[in-house]
Design a protein around this motif. Sequence first.
Motif, short mmCIF file in Angstrom:
data_model
loop_
_atom_site.label_atom_id
_atom_site.label_comp_id
_atom_site.label_asym_id
_atom_site.label_seq_id
_atom_site.Cartn_x
_atom_site.Cartn_y
_atom_site.Cartn_z
N PHE A 121 -12.42 23.90 84.10
CA PHE A 121 -12.90 22.64 83.53
C PHE A 121 -14.25 22.27 84.16
O PHE A 121 -15.16 21.79 83.47
N TRP A 124 -16.97 24.61 82.82
CA TRP A 124 -17.20 24.24 81.42
C TRP A 124 -18.14 23.03 81.36
O TRP A 124 -19.13 23.03 80.61
N GLY A 125 -17.84 22.01 82.15
CA GLY A 125 -18.69 20.84 82.19
C GLY A 125 -20.08 21.16 82.72
O GLY A 125 -21.09 20.64 82.23
N THR A 229 -13.16 17.87 75.14
CA THR A 229 -11.95 17.23 75.68
C THR A 229 -10.82 17.21 74.66
O THR A 229 -9.66 17.49 74.99
N PHE A 256 -14.25 17.98 84.45
CA PHE A 256 -15.34 18.36 83.55
C PHE A 256 -16.62 17.59 83.89
O PHE A 256 -17.70 18.17 84.00
#
Length: 328
Positions: A121, A124-125, A229, A256
Amino acid sequence: MVSKELLGRAAESFGFEVDTLVFLSNSCNEVYRFSKNNQLYILRLSEKPPAYVKKIKAEVDWVSYLVQRGVRASLPIQTSDQQFVAVYREQDQCYIATAFRMASGRFFDKNNLQLWGPPIFNKWGETMGIMHLLTKSYTAADAAAQRDDWGTWNMDNPYLQQGRYHILLEKLKSLENTIASLPKDTQSYGLIHNDFHPYNFHIDNDDITVFDFDDSIYGWFALDIAIATTHAVWWGSPAEDRKSKNDFAKRFLDEFLTGYFKHNDLDTYWVKQIPMFMDYRNLCSYFWWLNSWDGDERRLSEFQQTAITQAINLIQSGQRFDGCDIQL
């Protein structure tokens, strides 16, 4: 499915052996894998009007820009005549071909801690944060070939104007009116992926590689975050009940956004809009099914009918969709 002749023309354009093609999917586009010089690639065939060529050229220009500046994304490759797209006609249809290096790694797996969880996560962010930072200084190579701006759905299906479906449509219009009134500036609005979900990146050790930019638009950065999300909740929540999904959405966004803020700033005002954009993305999912629906409920699967009923119940009770009832 396109013909063998058209696939042969694509193989000639991009310089690979046609017998290396492996069919992958046929939803919005027809997608194949092929090999060339011991490297795997993706061939994408889009049935679109000729005017859409400019949109795809704008897409690959942006992807190239991002890759050149360090984003791990599937790099588009050129044809034998140094073009990023090849256009073919077959039976009065226009097909636009593009090819990309295949991303290394694997898709997410919520049951595998190496392929789903806080480190993923966060990364990804971080990847999205870099993309949003870079888009602030991006200028399209061809001013006449740019991606579209966010817009409202053109919903003229008469079967959605009546009965319980009208409740879905009115909620969509309400959210669209709210979104359309939002301010736009370079710190909050720019070229975004618009579909950066877990099936549009591969995980390779500690890195992710993003692909499938064909939904990219000019839109709000908070919308891009909300889309990620929403899909994370759909496919990655540990349980299906409402509380679990809301708890997971909050934990996901905490990780994230920690990654995101390493590279790009986003005002608190926009962070607070993320749940609203998530609600909008959830609602849009129903119109992917219903936009061209012919009014025959027998053509809707049992899953679709149940999901529509649940959505209408939530709307009528004044609740947001599962995962969206969070405070940021």
